[in-house]
Write a protein that holds these residues in place. Structure first.
Motif, PDB file in Angstrom:
ATOM      1  N   ILE A 101      42.667  45.770  42.751  1.00 37.70           N
ATOM      2  CA  ILE A 101      41.418  46.088  43.451  1.00 37.70           C
ATOM      3  C   ILE A 101      41.633  46.250  44.957  1.00 37.70           C
ATOM      4  O   ILE A 101      41.029  47.120  45.581  1.00 37.70           O
ATOM      5  CB  ILE A 101      40.328  45.049  43.137  1.00 37.70           C
ATOM      6  CG1 ILE A 101      38.957  45.582  43.557  1.00 37.70           C
ATOM      7  CG2 ILE A 101      40.625  43.714  43.781  1.00 37.70           C
ATOM      8  CD1 ILE A 101      37.802  44.817  42.981  1.00 37.70           C
ATOM      9  N   VAL A 128      40.654  49.527  47.155  1.00 42.11           N
ATOM     10  CA  VAL A 128      39.800  49.440  48.350  1.00 42.11           C
ATOM     11  C   VAL A 128      40.505  50.073  49.542  1.00 42.11           C
ATOM     12  O   VAL A 128      39.884  50.797  50.324  1.00 42.11           O
ATOM     13  CB  VAL A 128      39.385  47.980  48.632  1.00 42.11           C
ATOM     14  CG1 VAL A 128      38.699  47.858  49.977  1.00 42.11           C
ATOM     15  CG2 VAL A 128      38.486  47.462  47.529  1.00 42.11           C
ATOM     16  N   ILE A 186      32.158  46.768  45.933  1.00 40.58           N
ATOM     17  CA  ILE A 186      32.716  46.929  44.599  1.00 40.58           C
ATOM     18  C   ILE A 186      31.942  46.029  43.639  1.00 40.58           C
ATOM     19  O   ILE A 186      31.883  44.816  43.824  1.00 40.58           O
ATOM     20  CB  ILE A 186      34.209  46.531  44.557  1.00 40.58           C
ATOM     21  CG1 ILE A 186      35.021  47.269  45.635  1.00 40.58           C
ATOM     22  CG2 ILE A 186      34.777  46.741  43.164  1.00 40.58           C
ATOM     23  CD1 ILE A 186      35.223  48.725  45.415  1.00 40.58           C
ATOM     24  N   ILE A 236      30.567  50.956  44.372  1.00 43.49           N
ATOM     25  CA  ILE A 236      31.546  51.461  43.418  1.00 43.49           C
ATOM     26  C   ILE A 236      31.620  50.491  42.243  1.00 43.49           C
ATOM     27  O   ILE A 236      31.693  49.279  42.444  1.00 43.49           O
ATOM     28  CB  ILE A 236      32.919  51.610  44.105  1.00 43.49           C
ATOM     29  CG1 ILE A 236      32.779  52.677  45.200  1.00 43.49           C
ATOM     30  CG2 ILE A 236      34.000  51.953  43.107  1.00 43.49           C
ATOM     31  CD1 ILE A 236      33.945  52.837  46.082  1.00 43.49           C
ATOM     32  N   ASP A 237      31.615  51.054  41.037  1.00 44.49           N
ATOM     33  CA  ASP A 237      31.627  50.242  39.827  1.00 44.49           C
ATOM     34  C   ASP A 237      33.054  50.117  39.309  1.00 44.49           C
ATOM     35  O   ASP A 237      33.649  51.112  38.885  1.00 44.49           O
ATOM     36  CB  ASP A 237      30.716  50.872  38.774  1.00 44.49           C
ATOM     37  CG  ASP A 237      30.516  49.980  37.566  1.00 44.49           C
ATOM     38  OD1 ASP A 237      31.156  48.913  37.474  1.00 44.49           O
ATOM     39  OD2 ASP A 237      29.697  50.365  36.708  1.00 44.49           O
ATOM     40  N   ARG A 238      33.573  48.903  39.352  1.00 44.09           N
ATOM     41  CA  ARG A 238      34.948  48.671  38.900  1.00 44.09           C
ATOM     42  C   ARG A 238      35.092  48.956  37.407  1.00 44.09           C
ATOM     43  O   ARG A 238      36.106  49.488  36.967  1.00 44.09           O
ATOM     44  CB  ARG A 238      35.341  47.227  39.208  1.00 44.09           C
ATOM     45  CG  ARG A 238      36.752  46.890  38.808  1.00 44.09           C
ATOM     46  CD  ARG A 238      37.087  45.478  39.168  1.00 44.09           C
ATOM     47  NE  ARG A 238      38.459  45.171  38.823  1.00 44.09           N
ATOM     48  CZ  ARG A 238      38.974  43.977  38.908  1.00 44.09           C
ATOM     49  NH1 ARG A 238      38.259  42.966  39.349  1.00 44.09           N
ATOM     50  NH2 ARG A 238      40.217  43.777  38.570  1.00 44.09           N
ATOM     51  N   TYR A 278      36.017  52.906  38.875  1.00 39.72           N
ATOM     52  CA  TYR A 278      35.773  52.957  40.320  1.00 39.72           C
ATOM     53  C   TYR A 278      34.979  54.185  40.747  1.00 39.72           C
ATOM     54  O   TYR A 278      35.153  54.704  41.833  1.00 39.72           O
ATOM     55  CB  TYR A 278      37.082  52.852  41.102  1.00 39.72           C
ATOM     56  CG  TYR A 278      37.760  51.517  40.931  1.00 39.72           C
ATOM     57  CD1 TYR A 278      37.368  50.427  41.690  1.00 39.72           C
ATOM     58  CD2 TYR A 278      38.760  51.328  39.990  1.00 39.72           C
ATOM     59  CE1 TYR A 278      37.965  49.194  41.526  1.00 39.72           C
ATOM     60  CE2 TYR A 278      39.371  50.095  39.821  1.00 39.72           C
ATOM     61  CZ  TYR A 278      38.969  49.037  40.592  1.00 39.72           C
ATOM     62  OH  TYR A 278      39.552  47.812  40.426  1.00 39.72           O
TER      63      TYR A 278
END
Length: 130
Positions: free
Chosen positions: A3, A7, A21, A80-82, A86
């Motif tokens: 992650i 980023v 996130i 942002i959706d992990r 993403y």
């Protein structure tokens, strides 16, 4: 890819955006600049994560509050959706005041950290002389 690396890539492309996130029911903000701005605006605690990176987070239920204040301050953001590779879920672009708010937040947090350091020292001395 971790992650933190994701980023970093996103921040290279969007240097003056707050990148949030979504991880489960929480949103996390990484990096010195964004975590300081979010910490400054909402008094959220900053913590260190892998690679000594600053981070702060908040529950998903607070997202509307966070976004409305970012919008009021004209700060660009991306959510942002992990779990969804993403992908950008929400974003807003303004005549950005990111750097202005970052500078204010950075000065505030630096002073707050010094005050906390002095307070810790005084409390330790108080205990020692009690």
């Amino acid at each position: 890819m971790g992650i933190i690396n994701i980023v970093r890539i996103i921040k290279e492309l969007h240097k003056e955006d707050i990148v949030m996130i979504r991880v489960g029911k929480f949103l996390n903000v990484y990096g010195k600049d964004a975590s300081q701005i979010i910490s400054y605006m909402y008094n959220y605690q900053i913590k260190k994560v892998e690679g000594n990176i600053n981070s702060c987070g908040f529950p998903e239920v607070a997202l509307n509050k966070v976004i409305s204040r970012l919008e009021a301050k004209c700060i660009n953001y991306k959510v942002i959706d992990r779990s969804n590779k993403y992908n950008i879920e929400l974003e807003e672009n303004y005549k950005n005041k990111y750097n202005e708010i970052y500078n204010i937040a950075n000065r505030y947090i630096t002073k707050r950290n010094k005050i906390n350091e002095i307070y810790g020292y005084l409390m330790k001395e108080r205990i020692r002389y009690s």
